[in-house]
Design an enzyme around this catalytic site. Sequence first.
Site, mmCIF file in Angstrom:
data_model
loop_
_atom_site.group_PDB
_atom_site.id
_atom_site.type_symbol
_atom_site.label_atom_id
_atom_site.label_comp_id
_atom_site.label_asym_id
_atom_site.label_seq_id
_atom_site.Cartn_x
_atom_site.Cartn_y
_atom_site.Cartn_z
ATOM 1 N N ARG B 431 0.827 -1.197 0.000
ATOM 2 C CA ARG B 431 0.000 0.000 0.000
ATOM 3 C C ARG B 431 0.870 1.259 0.000
ATOM 4 N NH1 ARG B 431 -1.441 -3.810 3.538
ATOM 5 N NH2 ARG B 431 -3.589 -4.517 3.628
ATOM 6 N N ASP B 555 -30.116 -12.471 -10.101
ATOM 7 C CA ASP B 555 -30.523 -13.870 -10.057
ATOM 8 C C ASP B 555 -31.306 -14.168 -11.314
ATOM 9 O OD1 ASP B 555 -29.389 -14.567 -7.791
ATOM 10 O OD2 ASP B 555 -31.207 -14.608 -6.568
ATOM 11 N N GLU B 556 -31.399 -15.425 -11.673
ATOM 12 C CA GLU B 556 -32.116 -15.727 -12.906
ATOM 13 C C GLU B 556 -33.597 -15.400 -12.791
ATOM 14 O OE1 GLU B 556 -32.441 -19.846 -13.873
ATOM 15 O OE2 GLU B 556 -31.778 -20.397 -11.869
ATOM 16 N N ASP B 669 -26.466 -12.397 1.029
ATOM 17 C CA ASP B 669 -26.948 -11.019 0.937
ATOM 18 C C ASP B 669 -26.535 -10.219 2.159
ATOM 19 O OD1 ASP B 669 -28.445 -10.930 -1.406
ATOM 20 O OD2 ASP B 669 -30.036 -12.096 -0.472
ATOM 21 N N ARG B 743 -31.550 -16.774 8.144
ATOM 22 C CA ARG B 743 -31.052 -15.422 7.868
ATOM 23 C C ARG B 743 -30.835 -14.656 9.166
ATOM 24 N NH1 ARG B 743 -32.386 -12.330 2.686
ATOM 25 N NH2 ARG B 743 -31.931 -13.928 1.189
#
Lengths: 719, 788
Positions: B431, B555-556, B669, B743
């Site tokens: 860095r 997503d599909e 998510d 979740r």
Amino acid sequence: IMCASAKYNTRGPALIPRMKTKHRIYYITLFSIVLLGLIATGMFQFWPHSIESASDWTVEKRSVHDVPVVKLPADSPIPERGDLSCRMHTCFDVYRCGFNPKNKIKVYIYSLKKYVDEYGTSVSNTISREYNELLTAISDSEFYTDDVNRACLFVPSIDVLNQNALRIKETAQALAQLSRWDRGTNHLLFNMLPGGPPDYNTALDVPRDRALLAGGGFSTWTYRQGYDVSIPVYSPLSGEVDLPERGPGPRRYFILSSQMALHPEYRSELEALQAENGESVLILDKCTNLSDGVPAVRKRCHKNLVFDYPQVLQESTFCVVLRGARLGQAVLSDVLQAGCVPVIIADSYILPFSEVLDWKRAAVVIPEEKMPEMYSILQSVPQRQIEEMQRQARWFWEAYFRSMKAIALATLQIINDRIYPYAAISYEEWNDPPAVKWSSVSNPLFLPLIPPQSQGFTAIVLTYDRVESLFRVITEVSKVPSLSKLLVVWNNQNKNPPEDSLWPKIRVPLKVVRTAENKLSNRFFPYDEIETEAVLAIDDDIIMLTSDELQFGYEVWREFPDRLVGYPGRLHLWDHEMNKWKYESEWTNEVSMVLTGAAFYHKYFNYLYTYKMPGDIKNWVDAHMNCEDIAMNFLVANVTGKSVIKVTPRKKFKCPECTAIDGLSLDQTHMVERSECINKFASVFGTMPLKVVEHRADPVLYKDDFPEKLKSFPNIGSL
Amino acid sequence: MQTRKKYIFLTFLASWLLLFSFGGHQLRRFAFFSGRKAEARRNWPRWTDRSLLKNFADPKELQSDGDPSLPSPRARRAARLSVYKNSRCRMETCFDFSRCEKHGFKVFTYPRERDQPLSESYGKILTSIERSRYYTPNPEEACLFILSIDTLDRDHLSGQYVRNVDEKIRSFPLWNGGRNHLIFNLYSGTWPNYTEDLGFDIGQAILAKASFYTESFRPGFDISIPLFSKDHPQRGGERGWLYQDSIQPKKKYLLVFKGKRYLTGIGSGTRNALHHIHNGKDIISLTTCKHGKDWEKHKDTRCDKDNVDYEKFDYQELLHNSTFCIVPRGRRLGSFRFLEALQAACIPVLLSDGWELPFAEAIDWGKAAVVGSERLLLQVPSAVRCIHPERVLAFQQQTQFLWDAYFSSVDKIVHTTLEIIKDRLLPHRSRSRFLWNTLPGGLLALPDFSTHPGDFPFYYLQRGSSPSEKFTAFIRAVSLTSSPSQPILRLIQAISGSQYCAQILVLWSCEKPPPPSGKWPQTAVPLTVIQGRRKLSDRFFPYTAIQTDAVLSLDEHTSLSTSEVDFAFVVWRSFPERIVGFPTRSHFWDAEQRRWGYTSKWTNELSIVLTAAAFYHRYLAGEGPAGRGARPHPAPPPCSLPRYYHNLFTEYLPAGLRELVDGLTACEDILMNVLVATVTKLPPIKVTQRKQHKETVPQQVGCKRGDVGTPPAGERSPSPPRSPPAKVKGTAGAAGSRRFSQRQDCLNQLVDWFGYMPLVSSQLRLDPVLFKDQVSVLRKKYPRLEKP
């Protein structure tokens, strides 16, 4: 207090006290004595002194060979060798520098002398061209003082840039007899070529006791961090050859080595790289069969091909800078000048000005043992980064390598920064090339903070005499839950504000501030009464905003505390026919400004508006009584680089009673004036800081098919 | 009266006339006439023969600085190894880089022994390392070794002093003279001299020590760490105290100090003088003589009064209400008050000569502290008064940034230490100071991803640049049919219609091979199908194919229109460091269950944007720079096995946490949102959506857990907000509620791992400027967003 910005008390004590006539004689006598004293001072102090100094210094036309000769006895003292443990707090006398309002150190230069030993043989060349340039630069700079008593730093005129050009012991003796030497305390020596055969020390071998060394080839073991300054080895080609800056981008060769007299071991490693990677690697060496008169230093050869040096450096993306006998190499300067990214292969070398320069932005450092991997290491540098490094390399050369002056001033600035750390030059000022400095934004409110809701906001109402409307605004605004204080700025000097008892009774403190002059900028003054971060500027006729709309505006501001958050949005457009900016208030899909008839913003921007507004904008706005809101939009966008946030669908501040504003907005002349403001401000700012966006902020459930009573801000939506 | 004035006037006139007649031109030299003084300044002479002066070195000599008689570089390097040892150690002489080449930067901690006493702080340090992504239990793989012997307190009068360290160390077969070892220390030496000696031979080990003195510090080798107390939190850590930025900081005090005054001994020089600057108004400097057992023996005349004043002020109150805090040396150079002041946004004024400041190799302290000199104590008040308000404001914010980025927990202190060492291993992939000293800081700007600031989403403004104008759509497909499903075809059509779309990537996550290229729709932009692993966090694995700054994660089953995508991308360009997306969720504190709750109900707030339809910067889940960059080897041919690239998601998190995500369905998510919020400290952004996602339960064909990221209908249906979601089961089946509690568990586990709740709530949604306004649709840029 001796702040540079502090205002001085200009009212001195009364010069002549009241006195009675009978004291007249007494005073006449007193004045006569004072007078005589003055004359005496003039006679005895300035007169002889000035004669002496005139004879010394008015003769400017002198040669370096005319300088006084100093003979050094063989047994004259030699300083200690040089203390590796020296740091600013142990070996430097800060009391000499003192506190001064400019935060600048004072540097004294000893006058030039010629030093000879007992037998009359000179100790060194009197002075080199480069050292003379360096001293001239210091002498012309703000740091210079000719008063040895006020100096904080002393620079001997004894030239030690190149150790090989001097006699070590005698030079040390010459240093020791300098009038303020005092074990070398606060003395600064410049050296670019340290050491000599066979061991080539990495720091100047002249015994120098506590003197600071600005050295050109430090290793990590000789460099006293925070005390010495690592400087470049100046390349005289910098002054001789004009290499125009070349735009960044890919070059003909990927890696180039241009150094002569490389150690055979290095050379064979480089040749192995070339064998492996073919034409993208070019290894040059000195030319063996040049015709007479062609300077060898300006040519390089590869087999039979002859290249111009340093021009050839511009043909490569990376240029190798290998250590030689010494760690510091003049070729680094040439490489930077060519805008070629240096690949530094010199273990333990302290890069020039590494205390302040971020070399990772301009160079690649590769350990000597990793030389065989150099090609793949360099391949892993992203192309976009290479381009930046090319620009950065060139910038480092222009700012800190190109002349002895640049080297001298950077060195003094580094020492200055250590002594006045609170006034030090920042990382960005040292490292950002001008193009970046110009286009970058350093947001004064850079920390992502969501202010606590409990703090609330202060509403500021600017009013002149519309008392009835003002009272309605006060009543309306006071219904907003997060209001914590209301401030009325009474801008009418001819009329007193209504009596206390007449004002609406509201649940938060209400303060009235009277102004000295009817100016629009009074609305943006950072009043001490504002105790919250959030400020709601609101006109005295904006009664149409609902409590939900205002409360929601405040919540949005909390999520974007460094922006202007307002209701009706406006747009600036480029008028191609007229070739200038145009103000737009129609229904557009974009916004770049919000009106400050009702807008939330950070109190800090009041401070900026009042004290830091560029150019004459503030006065211009006050004189024209218009466009204070556009000025505020410019100011905020310019310091933060961010767009405004328009909240809710509202387009206009329209209400049944107040047609005046609307009428005004529609007025053609008004639009022309507003457009003029934009053009005026854009020229003062030197750029168009406003940012255009296509979004506005609504409550999460706005217009969703959902029971209104469950929404936090149901009462939003009328235009 | 008149006569008197006349006399005075005449006298003056006469005196000035006389003065001028005698020494008129000499007056120019008089100090009053400073303007003229410049002319008369005795400058360095312009020598007449300056153009004839010789160069300092012969150009040829400058260009060929070699000497064939010198020893070969290899021999010199070998000789160096034997000379520069112990107190003269540097990385190149005392560290074995070859240990780090094969397995990368791996850190091994010696197994803890039962009978070994271990202080709380050292226990935390070891835990931090074991939790980090660099930890290895296998010494064969290790690049860096950490002792299990507690070396923090080396004051032999202390109860935690461990005896016979030398003997113990010598018995370790891995010790190897200390090579590649890192030793932590907080206290060294003891009364009266407090030397830097640790009481055992550290050999060639790197020393990470508090209160480091510059003279014994081996630059580029040792690391100075801050002194922290045993109560310093393991992880998370308290936030700073600056809740608001205020200009001309109207704090009650300008400069404060409250602490011991040493009457004798080391450090007394400074501590004994501090009371001089006390003015009782805006500068409060309070000292007490009470310390140690026999303070009364040395007591002087001030002591009694000082001790009384001392009790009148509360230290915490002073910290909260002052702009500057004096941080003087104690007996040792560093003190707890350094971190305390930093946290309190009280700008430290350091009076500790020779202190190598914590992490100075990385941190630019000039931006956050005033480095004073002990010798100039009396100048401190005027010096700090002269600092401009803007600079004070910047200082205050920087203290908060540094506190939060590097100091607020033991984890951060230890990780910063490790990262600094790691940066030394590969200087070309380390860095720059810019990355260390700019938000969000070096621990979150990973050089493995890129060393170029332009590749990160954080620095556009500082660099005056902006994110690229195109995005890459990244669709995760799991259906198992031999042809693509209908929704995904519609989605691909809609995405490819966007003017900002650069390419579409379909990640085929089933075991079956993807449909042949003929089955995919013809699109204007390139469409690539890649086969990936079947784990949930796949989506965040960066693939080399992504070349734009922005990634649109899909997503599909997601249904989006071209206008929605266009608008969302334009919004993202204004907020490149955040997640910008459509469906959202929120979190809340469930007071009943005393844990965090997660809700998908329609609420007035949001804190999570689902990654089934969201834009984010590829650094947050993207890949290394394209082109010749970032790849040590030539690029793999397209569609081969994807190469995992470094980025925040894959690199910052230790493998254990990634396993947690893989193990829990639909946690990705939340993890993604938590991670981004940790970095930005800001909420995600919701943009308007034409209508809610299709409320059908997606087909559960083929793959298990087929409907990643698309919660079942029950969760979607609008229901009143603010009711604890766990109670409402409604139409959601058993699968739905299981997913739901997963979740919730996931959220709580993440909070536990990070040590605090990073998610931030937002109350707003961004709509097009004319959204649902009563104006002709012809004027609107995004009319299709409003269709019912």
